[in-house]
Scaffold this active site. Structure first.
Site, PDB file in Angstrom:
ATOM      1  N   ASP A 312       0.911  -1.388   0.142  1.00  0.00           N
ATOM      2  CA  ASP A 312       0.093  -0.205   0.175  1.00  0.00           C
ATOM      3  C   ASP A 312       0.709   1.180  -0.179  1.00  0.00           C
ATOM      4  O   ASP A 312       1.436   1.603   1.159  1.00  0.00           O
ATOM      5  CB  ASP A 312      -1.000   0.063   1.374  1.00  0.00           C
ATOM      6  CG  ASP A 312      -1.893  -1.099   1.405  1.00  0.00           C
ATOM      7  OD1 ASP A 312      -2.238  -1.679   0.112  1.00  0.00           O
ATOM      8  OD2 ASP A 312      -2.291  -1.562   2.442  1.00  0.00           O
ATOM      9  N   SER A 313       0.783   1.818  -1.289  1.00  0.00           N
ATOM     10  CA  SER A 313       1.561   3.184  -1.178  1.00  0.00           C
ATOM     11  C   SER A 313       1.088   4.001  -2.356  1.00  0.00           C
ATOM     12  O   SER A 313       0.679   3.188  -3.662  1.00  0.00           O
ATOM     13  CB  SER A 313       3.162   3.312  -1.230  1.00  0.00           C
ATOM     14  OG  SER A 313       3.917   3.019  -0.046  1.00  0.00           O
ATOM     15  N   ASN A 314       0.922   5.169  -2.590  1.00  0.00           N
ATOM     16  CA  ASN A 314       0.699   5.914  -3.810  1.00  0.00           C
ATOM     17  C   ASN A 314       1.446   6.988  -4.118  1.00  0.00           C
ATOM     18  O   ASN A 314       2.261   7.687  -3.044  1.00  0.00           O
ATOM     19  CB  ASN A 314      -0.955   6.733  -3.232  1.00  0.00           C
ATOM     20  CG  ASN A 314      -2.058   5.611  -2.881  1.00  0.00           C
ATOM     21  OD1 ASN A 314      -2.079   4.488  -3.469  1.00  0.00           O
ATOM     22  ND2 ASN A 314      -2.714   6.117  -1.893  1.00  0.00           N
ATOM     23  N   ASN A 549       1.372   0.495  -6.402  1.00  0.00           N
ATOM     24  CA  ASN A 549       2.049  -0.843  -6.178  1.00  0.00           C
ATOM     25  C   ASN A 549       1.282  -1.841  -7.072  1.00  0.00           C
ATOM     26  O   ASN A 549       1.440  -2.996  -7.159  1.00  0.00           O
ATOM     27  CB  ASN A 549       1.859  -1.355  -4.621  1.00  0.00           C
ATOM     28  CG  ASN A 549       2.481  -0.334  -3.740  1.00  0.00           C
ATOM     29  OD1 ASN A 549       1.519   0.334  -2.976  1.00  0.00           O
ATOM     30  ND2 ASN A 549       3.722  -0.141  -3.608  1.00  0.00           N
TER      31      ASN A 549
END
Length: 857
Positions: A312-314, A549
């Protein structure tokens, strides 16, 4: 009302924090033992109360400085450092960070160096054993040995360590130690450049170390090779949005620049070749599974975030017609395990060689996420398969040897003694093969070849990124970046945007790298993807680049980078691209709204199919009201939404309805690795499968229970809907209007000590693992956006930057700067991310605290 309750709770926590701290240390909670006699006034914890006082303007004498340095703090605790040379800049950064985060830094290096038990006692021996086997400290020492003392990285690390040690010297003089040291009587050792590299290695392990081949081994033994390949494929079953759609070119392979620091050197001579019988000894499936069980048991002793699980990253960037009020924009919010104190320490740095601001990693010099006068950047994890496991051939007739490339080779042995507070020391011997450390000898002797164990010049690359002024300089700097593989998202003051994903992508000679490989030589790493061929994009015609991701390349990319198990299913990327494509963004305000979005794009695609499946069926009054509720829902996982509760419960029930009969028949041992095997954790590949089948293949054979011949997705959906309504009625009552998501779903930010009294929450919260504002790790989520940043470039050297993170600059629970930023983060509000020059200018009028650091007389 919920926001007001959170503010009241936060206020009470700040007021009572000193009392809570004394209580915790008095009785012992989590890994913190009882204080006992150290509670006595005049010693132990009492002097640590100084850490709760906010700094005041003063002049300080700091050994090692060559000139004067200035440090200022905003009223919120944000730090700015200015110095007349780079040496003094990094020395002051080390000193200031240690003033605020010494315990955190020490715990991180102890974790990576296998010395937690020295502080925490016997409960940490298993973690120390695993880390010493994996070899983070061995790698860090090799990296330091390869770093020229006079190089920028060598000088920065040396100066930073000097600053940390200046703080340690002060504490030895004043005895105002952080509480845990007064409690245990175990004080931090001097800081070294190797310690900084270990801290970096810990982050690399969190982002890059996986056990996927072990999970595939267990799945293949349970489900069989065919179903494992179908349900956990290399390429995802659903549609993806790669930021690099091609065209691609095969450019051969590059060799690894250095050997695995935790691998045995190949001896000049070796034992005679074995007999044919010994050489052809095969590994049974049971042996491989036993080895997987053993290693996974070891990972269970680690903190939750030391094996990469949550993807989970943006981060995204826009320019041209996609942006209003600027020439380019960057937005980034890396998602990690939340904690107090935070992963990040916000600081701006200015010297003749540097002018950069953003998030630093406590224990490391420089800025990891941020911007300088011309460029901005953020990161997400590529999640390529950086961890390979090898089935080593051993024999009782060749003790302390392994068979590789036609000969028996001696195991290299490394001996350790693990000091344990309150107990006897524990001896440990680590055996190394040419692939890396042996992680288990149970069942099948298995070693690990992890890209994080290969020395790399990441800090050198990062320092060059900090000073780059354009895309060419940015990408040139990243040629040296090796591990962890990361998507570096970029925007600059000339209006350019891009993403590049540097790092080691291991390629093997033969075999299936998603399973444990043969250790006899034929499946060794043959090289890595050349820098010119790694995933990248620059100024695309659509004026938008985004990474969340998802798999960064399409199915025809000519290199292996991992399976569907390693990448996010892509729903956050879908929502981000859906929000950005074909629209014009209003600078940072639009990106801030998107970073806080709790819209679930999977729900928006599946719920219409569920409604269709329910058409024409006989529903009772409650079920009809639930169906009506879903029909009017916009897919937003708001804490106040009852439809969000229905969706989430339905999807988990639907997944279980389809796959649990197969899991039960195969007796999948989910307890060995719940995160990747238990259906309750919704394994990513199965989510992708179910989405694809529901939308495009409703008669897929998986919808039929074992032995049945009538697969039917609508029937499975109807059964899951009925179970959902029954379940929520039992949990939340008879009125569906009361089934709000916040009653099921909460967020919390735990303390690093494990003491609940020193954490924040849990409080009702929106989001789920697939919303841009991701909330992962169960119904009480402690995983999410660890830092939010937006940078809008309006012209050459002109930017407006904002940032926030869930914590505070101080690690002391009694400090007003311990959790003061959380309410802003929770509500999606930001503070200015100021450069040193801006802070110097603005701080004069706002009354910032200022330190003047002068050389020791």
């Amino acid at each position: 009302m919920a926001a007001r309750l959170r503010r009241v709770a936060a206020c009470l926590t700040a007021t009572l924090s000193a009392t809570l701290l004394m209580f915790v240390l008095g009785v012992g909670i989590g890994p913190v033992p009882a204080l006992g006699r150290a509670l006595a006034p005049g010693g132990g914890v009492w002097p640590s109360a100084a850490g709760a006082r906010l700094p005041h303007s003063q002049a300080l004498r700091i050994p090692g400085l060559t000139g004067t340095a200035e440090v200022s703090f905003t009223s919120s605790g944000m730090a700015s450092v200015q110095a007349s040379n780079d040496h003094d800049l990094f020395l002051a950064q080390g000193y200031v960070t240690a003033r605020n985060r010494l315990t955190q830094m020490d715990l991180e290096r102890r974790l990576g160096e296998g010395r937690l038990a020295q502080l925490q006692g016997s409960s940490a021996v298993a973690s120390d054993t695993f880390e010493l086997r994996l070899g983070l400290e061995r790698t860090a020492r090799a990296e330091w040995a390869a770093t020229a003392p006079g190089s920028p990285a060598g000088q920065a690390l040396t100066a930073y360590a000097q600053g940390v040690n200046d703080r340690l010297a002060e504490l030895h003089s004043t005895h105002e130690w952080p509480a845990i040291y007064g409690l245990t009587g175990v004080h931090p050792a001097r800081w070294t450049p190797v310690d900084s590299m270990v801290v970096q290695e810990v982050l690399t392990q969190q982002l890059d170390f996986t056990t996927a081949p072990l999970d595939y081994s267990i799945l293949q033994k349970s489900l069989g090779a065919a179903d494992t390949a179908r349900w956990f494929p290399v390429q995802p079953a659903n549609a993806q949005q790669p930021y690099d759609p091609g065209p691609y070119h095969y450019l051969g392979t590059d060799p690894l620049a250095a050997a695995n620091a935790n691998a045995a050197a190949v001896p000049a001579t070796s034992s005679a070749a074995p007999t044919t019988a010994a050489a052809t000894t095969s590994t049974t499936t049971a042996d491989a599974a036993a080895a997987a069980v053993s290693i996974l048991s070891g990972t269970a002793s680690l903190p939750d975030d030391l094996r990469h699980i949550h993807p989970d990253s943006n981060a995204w960037a826009v320019n041209g017609s996609a942006l209003r009020g600027g020439v380019s924009l960057l937005a980034g919010d890396p998602h990690l395990q939340l904690s107090l104190p935070s992963y990040w320490y916000e600081v701006s740095l200015r010297s003749p060689g540097f002018d950069v601001t953003g998030a630093s990693l406590p224990g490391m010099p420089a800025i990891l996420l941020g911007h300088n006068a011309h460029i901005s950047w953020s990161l997400t994890d590529v999640q390529n398969q950086s961890t390979l496991f090898y089935k080593e051939r051993t024999s009782s007739s060749h003790p302390d040897e392994y068979f590789w490339r036609g000969a028996w080779r001696p195991l290299q042995k490394v001996h350790y003694t693990i000091p344990v507070r309150g107990a006897s020391s524990v001896p440990l011997t680590v055996n190394l093969t040419v692939h890396g450390p042996i992680m288990t000898e149970k069942g099948q002797t298995t070693s690990v070849d992890w890209m994080g164990d290969i020395p790399s010049a990441d800090l050198s690359a990062l320092l060059s990124v900090n000073t780059a002024s354009d895309w060419g300089g940015f990408t040139k700097a990243l040629r040296e970046w090796r591990a962890p593989t990361q998507n570096f998202v970029y925007a600059d003051d000339q209006g350019h945007i891009g993403i590049i994903a540097p790092g080691y992508y291991p390629l093997v000679r033969s075999g299936k790298p998603w399973l444990p490989l043969s250790g006899t030589g034929e499946s060794d790493i043959s090289g890595t993807i050349p820098f010119a061929a790694v995933p990248k994009t620059y100024d695309p015609p659509g004026h938008v680049v985004a990474t969340a991701n998802q798999r960064p390349v399409g199915a025809n990319y000519p290199y292996y980078i991992g399976t569907s198990q390693g990448f996010d299913p892509g729903y956050r990327a879908d929502e981000i691209y859906g929000s950005l494509d074909g629209t014009t963004q209003d600078g940072s305000s639009g990106s801030a709204a998107l970073q806080s979005s709790v819209t679930d794009s999977l729900a928006r695609s599946i719920v219409p199919r569920l409604l269709s499946a329910l058409d024409g069926t006989s529903l009772d009054a409650r079920s009809r009201s639930v169906r009506t509720m879903l029909a009017g829902w916009n897919g937003s996982m708001d804490a106040s939404s009852p439809a969000a509760s229905v969706w989430w419960t339905f999807w988990g029930t639907y997944l279980s309805t389809v796959f649990q009969p197969w899991w039960d028949e195969a007796k999948v041992p989910v307890s060995l690795d719940p995160w990747n095997l238990d259906l309750g954790h919704a394994p990513g590949p199965l989510v992708e499968d179910l989405e694809q089948w529901t939308l495009h293949d409703p008669t897929n054979a998986a919808f039929a229970s074992p032995g049945s011949t009538t697969p039917n997705a609508p029937a499975a959906m109807r059964a899951a809907f009925t179970k959902t309504v029954d379940s929520l009625t039992k949990q939340l009552g008879n009125d569906p209007a009361d089934w709000t998501w916040g009653r099921l779903h909460q967020r919390k930010i735990p303390s690093l000590t494990g003491a609940a009294a020193l954490g924040y929450g849990p409080f009702p919260a929106g989001g789920d693992p697939w919303t841009p504002n991701a909330a992962d790790d169960g119904m009480v989520s402690d995983f999410g956006p660890s830092w939010r940043m937006t940078v809008t470039w309006t012209g050459p050297g002109q930017s407006t930057a904002k940032a926030i993170y869930p914590g505070g600059q101080s690690e002391d629970p009694a400090s007003p700067w311990y959790q003061n930023l959380i309410p802003l983060w929770w509500d999606g509000r930001y503070l200015p991310l100021r450069t040193a020059a801006e802070q110097s200018r603005d701080g004069t009028s706002s009354g910032d605290v200022r330190w003047t650091l002068r050389p020791e007389r």
